[in-house]
Write a protein that holds these residues in place. Structure first.
Motif, PDB file in Angstrom:
ATOM      1  N   GLY A   1      54.124  33.058  48.183  1.00 48.86           N
ATOM      2  CA  GLY A   1      54.877  32.057  47.543  1.00 48.86           C
ATOM      3  C   GLY A   1      53.987  31.108  46.334  1.00 48.86           C
ATOM      4  N   PHE A   2      52.899  31.646  46.038  1.00 58.57           N
ATOM      5  CA  PHE A   2      51.840  30.825  45.012  1.00 58.57           C
ATOM      6  C   PHE A   2      52.788  30.843  43.939  1.00 58.57           C
ATOM      7  CE2 PHE A   2      48.394  30.953  42.213  1.00 58.57           C
ATOM      8  CZ  PHE A   2      47.976  29.639  42.395  1.00 58.57           C
ATOM      9  N   ALA A   3      52.949  29.837  43.189  1.00 58.29           N
ATOM     10  CA  ALA A   3      53.617  29.465  42.116  1.00 58.29           C
ATOM     11  C   ALA A   3      52.718  29.585  40.772  1.00 58.29           C
ATOM     12  CB  ALA A   3      54.043  27.954  41.705  1.00 58.29           C
ATOM     13  N   GLY A   4      51.465  29.697  40.926  1.00 57.43           N
ATOM     14  CA  GLY A   4      50.625  30.052  39.792  1.00 57.43           C
ATOM     15  C   GLY A   4      50.526  31.572  39.374  1.00 57.43           C
ATOM     16  N   GLU A   5      49.549  32.011  38.561  1.00 60.16           N
ATOM     17  CA  GLU A   5      49.333  33.238  38.111  1.00 60.16           C
ATOM     18  C   GLU A   5      48.712  33.879  39.232  1.00 60.16           C
ATOM     19  OE1 GLU A   5      47.516  33.256  34.405  1.00 60.16           O
ATOM     20  OE2 GLU A   5      49.301  32.336  33.403  1.00 60.16           O
ATOM     21  N   ILE A   6      49.033  35.218  39.361  1.00 57.12           N
ATOM     22  CA  ILE A   6      48.268  36.136  40.152  1.00 57.12           C
ATOM     23  C   ILE A   6      47.802  37.297  39.610  1.00 57.12           C
ATOM     24  CG2 ILE A   6      48.057  37.335  42.424  1.00 57.12           C
ATOM     25  CD1 ILE A   6      49.991  35.369  43.616  1.00 57.12           C
ATOM     26  N   HIS A   7      46.285  37.442  39.753  1.00 53.92           N
ATOM     27  CA  HIS A   7      45.729  38.742  38.817  1.00 53.92           C
ATOM     28  C   HIS A   7      45.288  39.513  39.821  1.00 53.92           C
ATOM     29  CE1 HIS A   7      46.304  36.558  35.125  1.00 53.92           C
ATOM     30  NE2 HIS A   7      45.885  35.508  35.686  1.00 53.92           N
ATOM     31  N   LEU A   8      45.361  40.655  39.841  1.00 53.49           N
ATOM     32  CA  LEU A   8      44.728  42.075  40.738  1.00 53.49           C
ATOM     33  C   LEU A   8      43.775  42.695  39.944  1.00 53.49           C
ATOM     34  CD1 LEU A   8      48.166  43.024  42.550  1.00 53.49           C
ATOM     35  CD2 LEU A   8      46.553  40.941  43.291  1.00 53.49           C
ATOM     36  N   VAL A   9      42.892  42.961  40.543  1.00 50.88           N
ATOM     37  CA  VAL A   9      41.873  43.635  39.747  1.00 50.88           C
ATOM     38  C   VAL A   9      41.271  44.840  40.951  1.00 50.88           C
ATOM     39  CG1 VAL A   9      39.112  43.706  38.563  1.00 50.88           C
ATOM     40  CG2 VAL A   9      40.912  42.046  38.333  1.00 50.88           C
ATOM     41  N   ASN A  10      41.250  46.097  40.427  1.00 53.67           N
ATOM     42  CA  ASN A  10      40.595  46.940  41.308  1.00 53.67           C
ATOM     43  C   ASN A  10      40.147  48.052  39.959  1.00 53.67           C
ATOM     44  OD1 ASN A  10      40.159  49.563  42.691  1.00 53.67           O
ATOM     45  ND2 ASN A  10      40.819  48.534  44.343  1.00 53.67           N
ATOM     46  N   ARG A  11      38.878  48.650  40.371  1.00 50.28           N
ATOM     47  CA  ARG A  11      38.531  49.522  38.997  1.00 50.28           C
ATOM     48  C   ARG A  11      39.379  50.914  38.925  1.00 50.28           C
ATOM     49  NH1 ARG A  11      35.160  53.598  41.312  1.00 50.28           N
ATOM     50  NH2 ARG A  11      34.426  53.193  43.710  1.00 50.28           N
ATOM     51  N   LYS A  12      40.002  51.161  39.938  1.00 53.40           N
ATOM     52  CA  LYS A  12      40.783  52.338  40.041  1.00 53.40           C
ATOM     53  C   LYS A  12      42.183  51.908  39.136  1.00 53.40           C
ATOM     54  CE  LYS A  12      39.583  54.119  44.468  1.00 53.40           C
ATOM     55  NZ  LYS A  12      39.771  54.619  45.745  1.00 53.40           N
ATOM     56  N   GLY A  13      42.436  50.878  38.793  1.00 54.61           N
ATOM     57  CA  GLY A  13      43.660  50.337  38.115  1.00 54.61           C
ATOM     58  C   GLY A  13      44.999  50.708  38.966  1.00 54.61           C
ATOM     59  N   GLY A  14      46.222  50.758  38.410  1.00 48.88           N
ATOM     60  CA  GLY A  14      47.497  51.085  38.927  1.00 48.88           C
ATOM     61  C   GLY A  14      48.430  49.973  39.072  1.00 48.88           C
ATOM     62  N   GLU A  15      49.057  50.110  40.139  1.00 46.48           N
ATOM     63  CA  GLU A  15      50.189  48.761  40.418  1.00 46.48           C
ATOM     64  C   GLU A  15      50.371  48.577  41.875  1.00 46.48           C
ATOM     65  OE1 GLU A  15      54.570  49.704  39.784  1.00 46.48           O
ATOM     66  OE2 GLU A  15      53.738  49.138  37.721  1.00 46.48           O
ATOM     67  N   ILE A  16      50.545  47.619  42.057  1.00 44.73           N
ATOM     68  CA  ILE A  16      50.784  47.113  43.435  1.00 44.73           C
ATOM     69  C   ILE A  16      51.872  46.130  43.522  1.00 44.73           C
ATOM     70  CG2 ILE A  16      49.887  45.941  45.517  1.00 44.73           C
ATOM     71  CD1 ILE A  16      46.992  46.560  44.908  1.00 44.73           C
ATOM     72  N   ALA A  17      52.972  46.292  44.485  1.00 46.98           N
ATOM     73  CA  ALA A  17      54.179  45.830  44.688  1.00 46.98           C
ATOM     74  C   ALA A  17      54.510  45.230  43.213  1.00 46.98           C
ATOM     75  CB  ALA A  17      53.757  44.343  45.318  1.00 46.98           C
ATOM     76  N   GLY A  18      54.703  46.309  42.021  1.00 46.65           N
ATOM     77  CA  GLY A  18      55.188  45.927  40.595  1.00 46.65           C
ATOM     78  C   GLY A  18      54.330  45.133  39.964  1.00 46.65           C
ATOM     79  N   ARG A  19      53.127  45.105  40.527  1.00 42.17           N
ATOM     80  CA  ARG A  19      52.323  44.014  39.525  1.00 42.17           C
ATOM     81  C   ARG A  19      51.214  45.075  38.900  1.00 42.17           C
ATOM     82  NH1 ARG A  19      51.950  38.472  40.152  1.00 42.17           N
ATOM     83  NH2 ARG A  19      53.280  37.683  41.598  1.00 42.17           N
ATOM     84  N   PRO A  20      50.663  44.902  37.619  1.00 45.19           N
ATOM     85  CA  PRO A  20      49.669  45.575  37.278  1.00 45.19           C
ATOM     86  C   PRO A  20      48.192  45.291  37.832  1.00 45.19           C
ATOM     87  CG  PRO A  20      50.263  43.981  35.580  1.00 45.19           C
ATOM     88  CD  PRO A  20      51.166  43.672  36.941  1.00 45.19           C
ATOM     89  N   VAL A  21      47.522  46.530  38.110  1.00 46.73           N
ATOM     90  CA  VAL A  21      46.144  46.445  38.718  1.00 46.73           C
ATOM     91  C   VAL A  21      45.123  46.490  37.464  1.00 46.73           C
ATOM     92  CG1 VAL A  21      44.491  46.977  40.314  1.00 46.73           C
ATOM     93  CG2 VAL A  21      47.064  46.693  40.933  1.00 46.73           C
ATOM     94  N   TRP A  22      44.355  45.518  37.243  1.00 45.02           N
ATOM     95  CA  TRP A  22      43.337  45.638  36.045  1.00 45.02           C
ATOM     96  C   TRP A  22      42.206  46.425  36.447  1.00 45.02           C
ATOM     97  CZ3 TRP A  22      46.362  44.689  32.035  1.00 45.02           C
ATOM     98  CH2 TRP A  22      47.431  43.734  31.954  1.00 45.02           C
ATOM     99  N   ARG A  23      41.687  47.231  35.787  1.00 42.82           N
ATOM    100  CA  ARG A  23      40.348  48.012  35.851  1.00 42.82           C
ATOM    101  C   ARG A  23      38.996  47.109  35.928  1.00 42.82           C
ATOM    102  NH1 ARG A  23      41.094  53.314  36.356  1.00 42.82           N
ATOM    103  NH2 ARG A  23      43.140  54.260  35.363  1.00 42.82           N
ATOM    104  N   SER A  24      39.158  46.117  35.461  1.00 43.78           N
ATOM    105  CA  SER A  24      38.002  45.255  35.112  1.00 43.78           C
ATOM    106  C   SER A  24      38.452  43.521  34.765  1.00 43.78           C
ATOM    107  CB  SER A  24      36.970  45.731  34.060  1.00 43.78           C
ATOM    108  OG  SER A  24      37.362  45.400  32.743  1.00 43.78           O
ATOM    109  N   LEU A  25      37.426  42.825  34.741  1.00 52.79           N
ATOM    110  CA  LEU A  25      37.784  41.520  34.608  1.00 52.79           C
ATOM    111  C   LEU A  25      37.889  41.290  33.120  1.00 52.79           C
ATOM    112  CD1 LEU A  25      35.061  39.686  37.013  1.00 52.79           C
ATOM    113  CD2 LEU A  25      37.663  39.670  37.156  1.00 52.79           C
TER     114      LEU A  25
END
Length: 896
Positions: A39-63
């Motif tokens: 329930g965090f109200a701020g921004e959440i970014h996901l990063v994994n070099r494989k990319g893709g999507e988790i729970a409808g959120r984009p997964v960035w390949r790099s910072l």
């Protein structure tokens, strides 16, 4: 470092999870799941070099794909990738990171490999002032923010209890326990290997956190002891801190060292340090939970005596036994209380404490008894015990306790014993904010923990009496030590050791050094019979073991024979030992004296430690001792002595008069001063130190010395900085002789008298409001400072026989010494004489010497003289902090 940028850790606006994953069973998946579900109200970014999507959120390949720098990074990638990620994060502007990843080390070199890896992390983060939590941790949880960046339990309730632990498993257990008990947390911090952020940093942050009411700690090892002690003492003055030290035994300490890479240190030293800081120390996880139950509810007992209210006589007896076992005390009920209970209780009630209100007690009877006990001022808290019967309902009894008027007057603890019905009753109590336990032992320990906190608070605010000016000759001692080191000796001879003690006013037995039997006989005649003769040898530490001691010698011939026999015995028992001579001493006839041991040793974590205990040749076997962190004052010395069993003998018994316990305390204080003044002393034993009604006298002493590192500051070895006598100054000011010195704990009465004679307007300008009187608690806080982060200088009239206080200049530094705040006050009847400028210049000079970069002062706008003075000394005004009523004056210390 400091608490700089830790706000980005504890209250981030945006978070990036590096190594986010959906792979079942992986750490990345667990952290990502908790992070997204919290329930965090701020921004959440996901990063994994494989990319893709988790729970409808984009997964960035790099910072590099992130558009803005996140406040907080959670790193859970393989160890070799972490330093590069930190450099990239720092360059983007991220200022805090939690490193869940463990080190790369494996096999016999794992410890060294992991240490080198941690240094790489620090080198990557420090150029950007990025703060690191971990590595090798389970993450961080801030429930009130909806932030769960951990692979611990998913659903953590928000509350006002903070938990910090070096063990992720222990932290996860605390979180899970809290959920079961309905207890919430403000913060859950897994410290891991503490490469950067350590306990001191976290305690400083929690001291300023309004959402935190109490703190739980699981400690395997402490780093930077002085920072830890300053932070712990500061926090413990305002909030309960409960600490569990793991690794109290050798096998556990070894496991702790391999677990976190921390130096475990001596468990007894840690206990002494925790006590000095005012922390509540517990022995196991169960006790930690029990202490959290009571202290987490903010209970503060009115006195240290307990009333037990029960519907079962046997339960009351068991509870009383357990209370006695834990060092507790039952309250003696007032006759009026007994009379009031008589009016409303059945005839069979116990008419004493424990208050047994009989097995058919319903909720109304419980409530009536609690209300009456609450009115008895001898009762510090009430432990309400309920055992299940077929006649009444545990839930009804719990509701009655929760709704009773008396529970708002006196702290109440519940103990509802039994199965499902009792559990339901405990839930009622929990929901009402009453700590509730399932066994009498846990409930009793819950009470003793709040008593321990109360005692710790009193200890932190006790005012010691003035210490008489002790005779000391540090230069003589340094010369003795220098001579021994030049001779390549690490142990002083017995005569040298006694000269050292005598130089600091510790009474010693007269000693003459002789070379042979004839000289020994002549010396004995001069001293007077009977005498003792001991061997003098740089190679023999324990003289008794080799036949090097002869006692009760009453004639010259007996002395000659003893010396010759001693020589022969030593040549047989220690053939390689050099015999430098013999010492002759009078036999001390004090038949009622008790043998003590005083000692000092340097702990690898907390520095110099003092010991007092039962002395004599069996000291190690008896193992009766108490440790204390220097510097000492009479209150602290008395506290240490009272924790030994031998102290009961010193207090007198049967026809034995009480011994001069104050003289023991004075010897401890002088020993504390000795090891502060002479850093070359590594170990010191006085054994035995005889004490009786006449005072103390040292019969034997052993001192181990070593070369001190070049540039080693006098106080740098101490976990608590000693009184900085080197900062005392005599000043000529406009024809007046003045003195400036740091404030001391025994200045409380002087400071209260000073404030009492200030005008109401001067008080308002200094304290930003009216102040009728400086209470003991306030005065203790102002006089009992740690001389490290805080300093207060008194300006005194040097021409007076007594001490007339003219003004006080104070400096309080932030933990990292980047910034410090000054405050200044001058006696109302001694103003316009330049005292204020003199004091402020002195404070600024001290700040510059400590390396403080910026000094600020908060001054009411109408305090024109203080504003003008600060401007003259280089301060510039900025916006105030109190709704426009004040100015913040700032001086950059680079300015000359």
């Amino acid at each position: 470092m400091s608490t700089r940028n830790l706000d980005k850790l504890m209250a981030p606006q945006s978070v990036v999870a590096i190594g986010a994953s959906e792979r079942p069973g992986s750490v990345g998946a667990a952290v990502t799941r908790n992070l997204l579900a919290g329930g965090f109200a701020g921004e959440i970014h996901l990063v994994n070099r494989k990319g893709g999507e988790i729970a409808g959120r984009p997964v960035w390949r790099s910072l590099s794909e992130l558009l803005s720098p996140p406040d907080l990074a959670i790193v859970m990638t393989p160890a070799p990738t972490v330093p590069g990620l930190l450099r990239e994060l720092g360059a983007k502007g991220t200022r805090a990171a939690v490193i869940i990843s463990a080190g790369p080390g494996a096999g016999p070199d794992a410890r060294e490999d992991n240490a080198r890896w941690r240094q790489k992390l620090l080198r990557a983060a420090r150029p950007h002032l990025m703060r690191l939590v971990g590595p090798n941790c389970i993450g961080y949880v801030a429930p009130r923010l909806g932030l769960n960046a951990s692979f611990g339990p998913a659903n953590v309730k928000a509350g006002r209890l903070a938990a910090i632990a070096q063990s992720g498993a222990v932290l996860a257990a605390l979180a899970d326990w809290g959920s079961a008990q309905g207890i919430g947390f403000s913060h859950l911090m897994s410290m891991g290997d503490m490469a950067d952020v350590d306990f001191g940093d976290m305690l400083d942050m929690l001291a300023a956190d309004y959402e935190t009411r109490a703190v739980l700690m699981y400690v395997e090892g402490v780093t930077q002891a002085r920072k830890f002690m300053s932070a712990a003492r500061s926090l413990a003055r305002i909030k309960p801190v409960i600490v569990l030290k793991a690794g109290r035994h050798a096998a556990a300490a070894q496991a702790a060292a391999s677990h976190t890479g921390a130096m475990a240190g001596s468990a007894a030293v840690y206990e002494a340090a925790f006590a000095r800081a005012g922390l509540v120390s517990v022995k196991g996880l169960g006790e930690l939970f029990d202490a959290a139950e009571t202290l987490g509810h903010g209970l503060v007992p009115r006195t240290e005596r307990l009333a037990v209210l029960t519907n079962g006589g046997g339960a009351g007896v068991v509870t009383t036994d357990l209370l006695m076992d834990e060092g507790g005390e039952l309250a003696a009920l007032h006759a009026r209380t007994i009379g009031q209970l008589d009016k409303v209780m059945p005839r069979a009630w116990s008419r004493a404490n424990p208050v047994d209100i009989v097995g058919d007690a319903d909720g109304a009877r419980y409530a009536a008894a609690l209300d009456i006990l609450a009115d008895d001022r001898a009762v510090g808290a009430v432990l309400a015990v309920n055992v299940p019967t077929a006649l009444t309902s545990p839930v009804e009894a719990a509701r009655a306790i929760a709704g009773a008027a008396g529970r708002k007057v006196v702290p109440v603890i519940g103990c509802w014993m039994g199965g499902p019905d009792a559990e339901a009753g405990r839930k009622v109590l929990h929901d009402a904010g009453i700590p509730a336990y399932d066994t009498p032992l846990r409930a009793v320990r819950g009470f003793t923990h709040i008593v321990a906190y109360r005692r710790g608070q009193r200890a932190l605010h006790r005012t010691p009496p003035s210490i008489p000016e002790a005779r000391s000759d540090a230069e003589l001692v340094r010369a003795i030590v220098k001579g021994a080191l030049a001779d390549r000796r690490s142990v002083l001879t017995e005569p040298e050791s006694k000269r050292v003690l005598a130089a600091y006013g510790i009474p010693v037995v007269p000693t003459e050094v002789v070379l042979d039997a004839a000289e020994a006989a002549h010396a004995a005649t001069r001293i007077g019979f009977p005498v003792a003769v001991k061997v003098l040898s740089r190679d023999i530490v324990h003289k008794t073991d080799v036949g090097g001691v002869a006692l009760e010698l009453r004639t010259e011939q007996a002395v000659r024979d003893a010396v010759n026999l001693m020589h022969d015995k030593i040549c047989t028992a220690a053939p390689g030992a050099r015999i430098d001579g013999f010492v002759v001493q009078p036999m001390i006839k004090r038949p009622d004296a008790v043998e003590l041991i005083l000692g000092a040793v340097e702990d690898p974590v907390f520095g110099p430690i003092l010991m007092v205990g039962h002395g004599g040749v069996a000291a190690e076997v008896i193992d009766d001792k108490a440790l204390a962190l220097p510097p000492l004052d009479p209150v602290l010395a008395e506290d240490a002595l009272s924790r030994t069993r031998v102290d009961r003998l010193l207090r007198g018994y049967r026809d034995r008069a009480p011994a001069a316990r104050g003289a023991v305390g004075e010897a401890m204080i002088r020993l504390s001063q000795l090891i502060a003044d002479v850093g070359e002393i590594a170990e010191l034993d006085i054994n035995p130190l005889l004490v009786d009604a006449e005072g103390v006298i040292a019969l034997d002493a052993r001192i181990v010395v070593r070369q001190r590192a070049h540039g080693d500051e006098r106080a740098a070895r101490f976990a608590i900085r000693p009184y900085p006598i080197e900062l005392e100054r005599c000043i000529e000011h406009r024809g007046e002789r003045l003195r400036v010195r740091p404030i001391r704990p025994d200045d409380e009465a002087l400071l209260q008298r000073f404030v009492r004679h200030m005008s109401a307007e001067d008080i308002r300008l200094r304290f930003f409001g009216p102040l009728r009187e400086l209470t003991h608690e306030m005065a203790a806080r102002l006089t009992q400072i740690d001389y490290d982060r805080e300093m207060a200088f008194l300006l005194l009239d040097g021409s007076k026989d007594g001490e007339e206080l003219l003004g006080v200049g104070r400096l309080a530094a932030e933990p990292g010494f980047e910034q410090a705040e000054f405050a200044l006050i001058v006696a109302s009847d001694r103003q316009r004489r330049g005292y204020g400028e003199l004091l402020l210049r002195h404070v600024l000079s001290y700040a510059r010497a400590r390396g403080i970069k910026r000094v600020v002062g908060h001054i009411l706008r109408e305090n024109r003289r203080m504003i003008d003075l600060s401007k003259r000394l280089g301060f510039a005004p900025q916006a105030g902090r109190s709704g426009g009523s004040d100015l913040t004056m700032v001086k950059q210390m680079a300015e000359l």
